[in-house]
Design a protein around this motif. Structure first.
Motif, PDB file in Angstrom:
ATOM      1  N   ALA A   1      41.913  32.287  35.257  1.00  0.00           N
ATOM      2  CA  ALA A   1      42.624  32.698  36.524  1.00  0.00           C
ATOM      3  C   ALA A   1      42.350  31.891  37.822  1.00  0.00           C
ATOM      4  CB  ALA A   1      43.775  33.613  36.727  1.00  0.00           C
ATOM      5  N   GLN A   2      41.545  31.769  38.307  1.00  0.00           N
ATOM      6  CA  GLN A   2      40.956  31.871  39.576  1.00  0.00           C
ATOM      7  C   GLN A   2      40.268  30.217  39.669  1.00  0.00           C
ATOM      8  OE1 GLN A   2      36.832  32.675  41.020  1.00  0.00           O
ATOM      9  NE2 GLN A   2      38.133  34.389  42.521  1.00  0.00           N
TER      10      GLN A   2
ATOM     11  N   ASP B   1      52.633  39.584  34.285  1.00  0.00           N
ATOM     12  CA  ASP B   1      51.614  38.818  34.918  1.00  0.00           C
ATOM     13  C   ASP B   1      50.584  39.254  35.509  1.00  0.00           C
ATOM     14  OD1 ASP B   1      52.949  36.132  34.545  1.00  0.00           O
ATOM     15  OD2 ASP B   1      53.694  35.925  36.380  1.00  0.00           O
ATOM     16  N   ALA B   2      49.365  38.644  35.872  1.00  0.00           N
ATOM     17  CA  ALA B   2      48.323  39.591  36.233  1.00  0.00           C
ATOM     18  C   ALA B   2      46.994  38.127  37.392  1.00  0.00           C
ATOM     19  CB  ALA B   2      47.610  40.034  35.925  1.00  0.00           C
ATOM     20  N   SER B   3      47.205  38.707  38.487  1.00  0.00           N
ATOM     21  CA  SER B   3      46.828  37.620  39.490  1.00  0.00           C
ATOM     22  C   SER B   3      45.271  37.386  39.017  1.00  0.00           C
ATOM     23  CB  SER B   3      46.777  37.963  40.001  1.00  0.00           C
ATOM     24  OG  SER B   3      45.980  38.772  41.037  1.00  0.00           O
ATOM     25  N   ALA B   4      44.609  36.420  39.367  1.00  0.00           N
ATOM     26  CA  ALA B   4      43.154  36.625  39.433  1.00  0.00           C
ATOM     27  C   ALA B   4      42.264  38.168  39.780  1.00  0.00           C
ATOM     28  CB  ALA B   4      42.236  35.176  39.994  1.00  0.00           C
ATOM     29  N   ASP B   5      43.165  38.475  40.683  1.00  0.00           N
ATOM     30  CA  ASP B   5      42.251  39.672  41.952  1.00  0.00           C
ATOM     31  C   ASP B   5      42.289  40.513  40.972  1.00  0.00           C
ATOM     32  OD1 ASP B   5      41.087  37.271  43.845  1.00  0.00           O
ATOM     33  OD2 ASP B   5      42.533  37.973  45.146  1.00  0.00           O
ATOM     34  N   GLN B   6      43.490  40.419  40.158  1.00  0.00           N
ATOM     35  CA  GLN B   6      44.323  41.598  39.431  1.00  0.00           C
ATOM     36  C   GLN B   6      43.189  42.130  37.796  1.00  0.00           C
ATOM     37  OE1 GLN B   6      48.039  41.018  39.595  1.00  0.00           O
ATOM     38  NE2 GLN B   6      48.510  42.821  40.754  1.00  0.00           N
ATOM     39  N   LEU B   7      42.588  41.170  37.471  1.00  0.00           N
ATOM     40  CA  LEU B   7      42.339  41.178  36.580  1.00  0.00           C
ATOM     41  C   LEU B   7      40.733  41.396  36.424  1.00  0.00           C
ATOM     42  CD1 LEU B   7      42.900  37.961  34.778  1.00  0.00           C
ATOM     43  CD2 LEU B   7      43.374  39.852  33.647  1.00  0.00           C
ATOM     44  N   PHE B   8      40.035  40.322  37.681  1.00  0.00           N
ATOM     45  CA  PHE B   8      38.605  41.260  38.053  1.00  0.00           C
ATOM     46  C   PHE B   8      39.005  42.655  39.239  1.00  0.00           C
ATOM     47  CE2 PHE B   8      38.284  36.557  39.899  1.00  0.00           C
ATOM     48  CZ  PHE B   8      37.296  36.641  38.776  1.00  0.00           C
ATOM     49  N   ALA B   9      39.566  43.169  38.952  1.00  0.00           N
ATOM     50  CA  ALA B   9      39.876  44.845  39.657  1.00  0.00           C
ATOM     51  C   ALA B   9      40.393  45.530  38.606  1.00  0.00           C
ATOM     52  CB  ALA B   9      41.071  45.190  40.969  1.00  0.00           C
ATOM     53  N   LEU B  10      40.525  45.056  37.767  1.00  0.00           N
ATOM     54  CA  LEU B  10      41.449  45.768  35.665  1.00  0.00           C
ATOM     55  C   LEU B  10      40.301  45.696  35.732  1.00  0.00           C
ATOM     56  CD1 LEU B  10      42.954  46.957  34.011  1.00  0.00           C
ATOM     57  CD2 LEU B  10      43.473  44.609  33.218  1.00  0.00           C
TER      58      LEU B  10
END
Length: 594
Positions: free
Chosen positions: A75-76, A380-389
């Protein structure tokens, strides 16, 4: 989680290498667009309204922290369109539409897959290599084949589970992957498995729905349903086998598919799904399957009978994580601890009630993390949210999560003593929305903002409804309700199974919305799965939020104490809701507001 063998890993890597070669030959002009089309589709690469779309398989929803990090990296670094493509998309959407075309995002789908919408084909091979590094791919996420097998997001941890469906789902995944019998079907084919008393896998809505059961002798087997599906002709699957021994499941599915391959329509894609064949042939279809099954078992020798040793090998991958480093807790102690913490923090108490689920291990809980909030589209999930998840999954859930068909993520292995710490971190990251099973926990497909098949946009409708209903007390008062939105009749947003369903339709080149009431996905012990019924003529986009409000007001006026929306609809019928919808129609044409 299933542990890939060296063969599994090599298979996925070789597939990625094969795709790179195909892509390079297409780029060099050695493959025409028509020749490359089926090759990219077999690996999950579509071309949508503005740009390519990649669909990544997440078999039966299980995903690791390492895989989430790779999705975040994609995503990023890769989900970033060429400037001219994106700018053109923004112009066609208008100023208000720009917020529905995010980049550097992934999208969780209703089939527990993950999609990316802005990866240029020129970078596709690099993405497939990156996915292969964590045992991921796009195989059979498209085309007329057996798609991703799905199951209950609480599989292996649910308190009402009879048999863990994950090992059986994994065996089916391996067997159906690139199987020649299943690669050129009349139409796409979807299988779901439930192993619990409550059907949280929506099996009735699948081409094949499998319920794991035990007979009076304690033997494990399957109830087999065939012919469910959404789309233009919504149908609930037909029970064709009351009890099939578990080790015969592949032989029996082969019989189901052989009859489908032989008699399914290939002249009309709208009549090619197996549900049409089952409805038109009725008992004859069932008799043909049984005849084919006897042929496979009695004459061919049952070549796909699952050996006990193979089931045990796969089962061994699905072991509970080691929680010995946490303080031992009895069920009573865990409940007392959480009660005390909830009493001291009302917001935590609300989260416990909405997002936290019982576990068969009394010291553990399963937790749903919802990304659904103002300014973010469902799924939807942002790149930052995926890393945080990934960090949350690694720290609090033994490195494992589950993508759900409600477009949320479940952490299945959270120790009760860690729930409050998880809640605090999730709140900091914006992943602690306390709306699970409530109105704003809606399902929505990408719709006309991104999909070339859509007749209307889904996401602006979802956004307006979300913005209107931000009072948590009001949401709690409305109670459990499924709102599902699709941008076209293909029903990727599962509008047919929503307690309230919204379907985008085209009328004279303009966006309109048909509303249904009374649908169910079957995850409801008080009633079977069923399609919703249309409550009247279609509505303009500007009218839809007012119609939804009118339906909810009617429900609140008519309900008995503790009665959910779907139960009120079943008790009083559709007429009051039809009248409410008609009354909410704007008397004069209005300007488009969403």
């Amino acid at each position: 989680m299933y542990q890939y063998t060296e063969f599994d890993k090599a298979f996925v890597r070789k597939r990625a290498e094969q795709f790179r070669d195909q892509l390079e030959r297409w780029q060099a002009g050695k493959l025409s667009d028509a020749e490359f089309l089926p090759l990219r589709l077999q690996n999950g690469w579509y071309v949508q309204r503005y740009a390519p779309m990649l669909r990544v398989a997440v078999p039966y929803g299980e995903i690791s922290a390492a895989q989430l990090r790779v999705l975040g990296r994609i995503a990023q670094e890769y989900d970033d369109p060429e400037a001219e493509v994106y700018q053109q998309a923004l112009k066609t959407q208008g100023a208000l539409g720009t917020r529905y075309l995010p980049t550097h995002y992934a999208h969780f789908t209703t089939r527990t897959n993950v999609q990316f919408n802005w990866i240029p084909l020129s970078r596709a091979a690099d993405v497939m290599d990156l996915l292969a590094s964590v045992n991921m791919h796009g195989i059979q996420t498209s085309g007329n084949c057996i798609r991703n097998t799905t199951t209950d997001a609480l599989a292996g941890v649910a308190v009402d589970e009879i048999v863990d469906p994950r090992p059986y789902a994994e065996i089916l995944r391996q067997w159906t992957t690139l199987h020649p019998e299943f690669s050129f079907l009349p139409r796409k084919f979807k299988i779901a498995i439930s192993g619990a008393r409550e059907d949280r896998a929506a099996t009735g809505w699948h081409d094949v729905g499998l319920h794991l059961v035990k007979n009076e002798a304690g033997e494990i087997g399957f109830k087999v349903y065939v012919g469910g599906g959404m789309g233009r002709t919504p149908m609930i699957g037909t029970l064709i086998r009351e009890f099939l021994p578990w080790n015969q499941i592949m032989n029996y599915i082969e019989a189901i598919v052989r009859v489908y391959n032989e008699h399914g329509r290939r002249d009309n894609k709208y009549k090619a799904r197996i549900k049409i064949l089952v409805k038109s042939e009725g008992q004859q279809y069932i008799d043909d399957v049984e005849r084919e099954y006897r042929q496979i078992v009695e004459i061919d020798g049952g070549p796909h009978t699952v050996p006990d040793a193979e089931l045990e090998r796969v089962k061994a991958c699905f072991v509970d994580p080691d929680i010995s480093h946490y303080p031992p807790l009895t069920g009573e102690e865990a409940s007392r601890l959480l009660t005390e913490q909830a009493a001291a923090e009302p917001r935590f108490a609300r989260w416990l009630q909405r997002n936290v689920h019982p576990h068969r291990n009394p010291a553990l809980r399963a937790v749903t993390l919802s990304f659904k909030r103002v300014g973010q589209a469902p799924g939807d999930a942002s790149a930052d949210q995926l890393f945080a998840l990934a960090e949350l999954v690694e720290q609090f859930s033994a490195g494992e999560a589950r993508v759900t068909h409600d477009q949320n993520v479940v952490l299945p292995w959270v120790h009760a003593s860690q729930l409050q710490a998880l809640w605090h971190k999730a709140r900091e990251l914006g992943l602690a929305s306390t709306n699970v099973d409530l109105l704003t926990d809606m399902i929505a497909c990408p719709g006309g903002d991104l999909c070339a098949l859509a007749n209307a946009r889904s996401l602006p409708i979802a956004a307006v409804i979300t913005e209107r209903y931000q009072d948590l007390d009001e949401l709690d008062d409305i109670g459990d309700i499924d709102l599902h939105i699709s941008g076209c009749i293909n029903s990727c947003g599962h509008h047919h199974s929503g307690h309230i369903g919204i379907l985008g339709v085209d009328k004279d080149g303009k966006e309109w919305y048909q509303i249904t009431v009374g649908g169910s996905d079957g995850s409801d012990l008080s009633g079977p799965p069923q399609p919703g019924k249309v409550i009247g003529p279609s509505f303009s986009a500007a009218e839809v939020p007012d119609v939804i409000e009118a339906l909810l007001t009617t429900y609140r006026d008519l309900r008995t104490p503790g009665e959910r929306f779907i139960d009120t609809v079943r008790r009083v019928g559709l007429d009051p809701f039809k009248q409410a919808g008609a009354a909410a129609r704007h008397p004069q044409p209005v300007a488009e507001t969403v």
